[in-house]
Design a protein around this motif. Structure first.
Motif, mmCIF file in Angstrom:
data_model
loop_
_atom_site.group_PDB
_atom_site.id
_atom_site.type_symbol
_atom_site.label_atom_id
_atom_site.label_comp_id
_atom_site.label_asym_id
_atom_site.label_seq_id
_atom_site.Cartn_x
_atom_site.Cartn_y
_atom_site.Cartn_z
ATOM 1 N N MET A 1 0.999 -1.276 -0.210
ATOM 2 C CA MET A 1 0.034 0.040 0.055
ATOM 3 C C MET A 1 0.964 1.254 -0.083
ATOM 4 S SD MET A 1 -2.795 1.360 2.663
ATOM 5 C CE MET A 1 -3.408 -0.329 2.937
ATOM 6 N N ARG A 2 0.297 2.434 -0.834
ATOM 7 C CA ARG A 2 1.175 3.656 -0.798
ATOM 8 C C ARG A 2 0.659 4.506 0.038
ATOM 9 N NH1 ARG A 2 0.553 3.875 -6.967
ATOM 10 N NH2 ARG A 2 -1.343 3.365 -6.145
ATOM 11 N N ILE A 3 1.251 4.970 1.354
ATOM 12 C CA ILE A 3 0.601 5.795 2.296
ATOM 13 C C ILE A 3 1.429 7.033 2.087
ATOM 14 C CG2 ILE A 3 0.624 6.157 5.013
ATOM 15 C CD1 ILE A 3 0.515 3.031 4.832
ATOM 16 N N THR A 4 0.712 8.049 2.402
ATOM 17 C CA THR A 4 1.338 9.589 2.513
ATOM 18 C C THR A 4 0.869 10.221 3.937
ATOM 19 O OG1 THR A 4 1.535 9.934 0.170
ATOM 20 C CG2 THR A 4 1.617 11.996 1.572
ATOM 21 N N ILE A 5 1.686 10.512 4.689
ATOM 22 C CA ILE A 5 1.565 11.156 5.981
ATOM 23 C C ILE A 5 1.659 12.692 5.682
ATOM 24 C CG2 ILE A 5 2.282 11.330 8.487
ATOM 25 C CD1 ILE A 5 3.530 8.459 8.121
ATOM 26 N N ILE A 6 0.560 13.390 6.188
ATOM 27 C CA ILE A 6 0.522 14.757 6.067
ATOM 28 C C ILE A 6 0.664 15.354 7.470
ATOM 29 C CG2 ILE A 6 -0.625 16.948 5.057
ATOM 30 C CD1 ILE A 6 -1.877 14.944 3.083
ATOM 31 N N TYR A 7 1.712 15.612 7.662
ATOM 32 C CA TYR A 7 2.126 16.174 9.171
ATOM 33 C C TYR A 7 2.160 17.651 9.248
ATOM 34 C CZ TYR A 7 5.134 16.362 13.377
ATOM 35 O OH TYR A 7 5.454 16.598 14.608
ATOM 36 N N SER A 8 1.704 18.268 10.337
ATOM 37 C CA SER A 8 1.639 19.658 10.372
ATOM 38 C C SER A 8 1.827 20.027 11.940
ATOM 39 C CB SER A 8 0.150 20.214 10.022
ATOM 40 O OG SER A 8 -0.108 20.012 8.851
ATOM 41 N N ALA A 65 2.952 20.632 -8.165
ATOM 42 C CA ALA A 65 2.758 19.454 -8.876
ATOM 43 C C ALA A 65 3.339 18.053 -7.912
ATOM 44 C CB ALA A 65 3.523 19.677 -10.240
ATOM 45 N N ASP A 66 4.433 18.408 -7.134
ATOM 46 C CA ASP A 66 4.751 17.341 -6.469
ATOM 47 C C ASP A 66 3.943 16.768 -5.251
ATOM 48 O OD1 ASP A 66 7.255 15.067 -5.780
ATOM 49 O OD2 ASP A 66 7.445 16.453 -4.120
ATOM 50 N N TYR A 67 3.542 17.536 -4.598
ATOM 51 C CA TYR A 67 2.296 17.342 -3.706
ATOM 52 C C TYR A 67 1.231 16.453 -4.363
ATOM 53 C CZ TYR A 67 4.928 20.489 -0.645
ATOM 54 O OH TYR A 67 6.007 21.157 0.128
ATOM 55 N N ARG A 68 0.769 17.026 -5.287
ATOM 56 C CA ARG A 68 -0.460 16.412 -5.922
ATOM 57 C C ARG A 68 0.090 15.009 -6.481
ATOM 58 N NH1 ARG A 68 -2.282 21.780 -8.344
ATOM 59 N NH2 ARG A 68 -3.567 22.613 -6.738
ATOM 60 N N GLN A 69 1.014 14.718 -6.895
ATOM 61 C CA GLN A 69 1.408 13.714 -7.429
ATOM 62 C C GLN A 69 1.496 12.489 -6.197
ATOM 63 O OE1 GLN A 69 1.892 12.753 -10.849
ATOM 64 N NE2 GLN A 69 1.527 10.768 -9.790
ATOM 65 N N LYS A 70 2.163 12.824 -5.061
ATOM 66 C CA LYS A 70 2.222 12.274 -3.874
ATOM 67 C C LYS A 70 0.800 11.839 -3.478
ATOM 68 C CE LYS A 70 6.647 13.898 -2.164
ATOM 69 N NZ LYS A 70 7.412 14.925 -1.385
ATOM 70 N N ILE A 71 -0.174 12.683 -3.388
ATOM 71 C CA ILE A 71 -1.570 12.329 -3.076
ATOM 72 C C ILE A 71 -2.289 11.734 -4.163
ATOM 73 C CG2 ILE A 71 -4.080 13.445 -2.729
ATOM 74 C CD1 ILE A 71 -2.622 15.971 -1.729
ATOM 75 N N THR A 72 -1.933 11.664 -5.509
ATOM 76 C CA THR A 72 -2.432 10.785 -6.573
ATOM 77 C C THR A 72 -1.914 9.441 -6.532
ATOM 78 O OG1 THR A 72 -2.702 12.729 -7.931
ATOM 79 C CG2 THR A 72 -2.798 10.589 -9.127
ATOM 80 N N ASP A 73 -0.662 9.379 -6.099
ATOM 81 C CA ASP A 73 -0.148 7.919 -5.944
ATOM 82 C C ASP A 73 -0.500 7.329 -4.484
ATOM 83 O OD1 ASP A 73 1.188 8.620 -8.380
ATOM 84 O OD2 ASP A 73 3.052 8.919 -7.469
ATOM 85 N N SER A 74 -1.313 7.747 -3.594
ATOM 86 C CA SER A 74 -1.338 7.155 -2.322
ATOM 87 C C SER A 74 -2.690 6.568 -2.338
ATOM 88 C CB SER A 74 -1.344 8.364 -1.424
ATOM 89 O OG SER A 74 -0.096 8.969 -1.182
ATOM 90 N N ASP A 75 -2.899 5.376 -1.638
ATOM 91 C CA ASP A 75 -3.939 4.576 -1.223
ATOM 92 C C ASP A 75 -4.531 5.108 0.201
ATOM 93 O OD1 ASP A 75 -3.745 2.674 -3.416
ATOM 94 O OD2 ASP A 75 -1.735 2.165 -2.285
ATOM 95 N N LEU A 76 -3.845 5.736 0.892
ATOM 96 C CA LEU A 76 -4.138 6.153 2.240
ATOM 97 C C LEU A 76 -3.374 7.496 2.684
ATOM 98 C CD1 LEU A 76 -5.300 5.585 5.136
ATOM 99 C CD2 LEU A 76 -3.398 4.287 5.732
ATOM 100 N N LEU A 77 -4.130 8.486 3.253
ATOM 101 C CA LEU A 77 -3.502 9.589 3.297
ATOM 102 C C LEU A 77 -3.673 9.739 5.007
ATOM 103 C CD1 LEU A 77 -5.314 12.204 0.976
ATOM 104 C CD2 LEU A 77 -2.730 11.155 0.934
ATOM 105 N N ILE A 78 -2.634 9.958 5.818
ATOM 106 C CA ILE A 78 -2.883 10.086 7.265
ATOM 107 C C ILE A 78 -2.317 11.459 7.412
ATOM 108 C CG2 ILE A 78 -1.705 9.366 9.487
ATOM 109 C CD1 ILE A 78 -0.981 6.759 7.998
ATOM 110 N N PHE A 79 -3.218 12.073 8.278
ATOM 111 C CA PHE A 79 -3.192 13.627 8.510
ATOM 112 C C PHE A 79 -2.924 13.638 10.151
ATOM 113 C CE2 PHE A 79 -5.757 13.954 4.761
ATOM 114 C CZ PHE A 79 -5.204 14.977 4.341
#
Length: 189
Positions: A1-8, A65-79
């Motif tokens: 699974m491709r996961i992107t963590i968006i950390y703030s 573009a890079d951020y959108r690509q990471k989101i597009t490529d992800s199956d799961l986003l973790i905020f």
């Protein structure tokens, strides 16, 4: 699974940093994990509209573009973010405003929005300094707002929301328990 963590969160030693570490350390190595650390990356949350930057072209902004690509490529986003002044940090709000734009994340068919990010899932992890009873009676739960008013509109299904309430008044035992739960859920993904 491709996961992107968006950390703030800006403090590398704070409780939210502990949450990020717990998630990273407990996700299976079979997953491909990407982290977007908005503060470390000095993300510019400000929308710029002028004759060179028009709203209708926001979906094509090369800075995103890079951020959108990471989101597009992800199956799961973790905020992962704290609730400040009853809302998400401004840097995260700006990230959503700029990145999850019309034309990329959603569009309209007549009056109704159509999400372009269908099939993606989200886990929202928040912290705050407010007792849970007060949040439920008076304040908006911004994890819920993100889930219902932003992600759902974009076609993203929230599979879990985790909140650590009243951190300033919580015991070490309670904080450690929350981190253990985060770690256990991360292992099940």
């Amino acid at each position: 699974m491709r996961i992107t963590i968006i950390y703030s969160y800006p403090n590398k030693e704070g409780f939210n940093a502990g949450i990020l570490k717990q998630v990273k350390n407990n996700l299976s190595t079979k997953h491909q994990v990407t982290i977007i650390d908005l503060y470390a990356e000095n993300f510019d949350p400000v929308l710029h509209f002028d004759h060179l930057h028009q709203r209708r072209f926001l979906k094509d902004d090369p800075d995103l573009a890079d951020y959108r690509q990471k989101i597009t490529d992800s199956d799961l986003l973790i905020f992962i973010f704290p609730i400040w002044w009853s809302g998400m940090p401004a840097i995260l709000k700006g990230f959503i405003d700029r990145t999850f734009s019309k034309g990329y994340a959603y569009s309209y068919k007549g009056l109704l929005p159509t999400g372009h990010l269908k099939g993606k899932k989200a886990w929202i992890i928040t912290t705050n300094d407010t007792p849970s009873f007060y949040v439920h009676l008076v304040q908006k739960d911004y994890g819920k707002v993100l889930s219902k008013q932003v992600l759902k509109m974009c076609g993203i299904k929230t599979i879990k929301r985790s909140t650590a309430y009243y951190l300033r008044g919580s015991s070490l035992k309670r904080r450690q328990s929350f981190l253990r739960k985060i770690g256990l859920y991360s292992q099940r993904i």
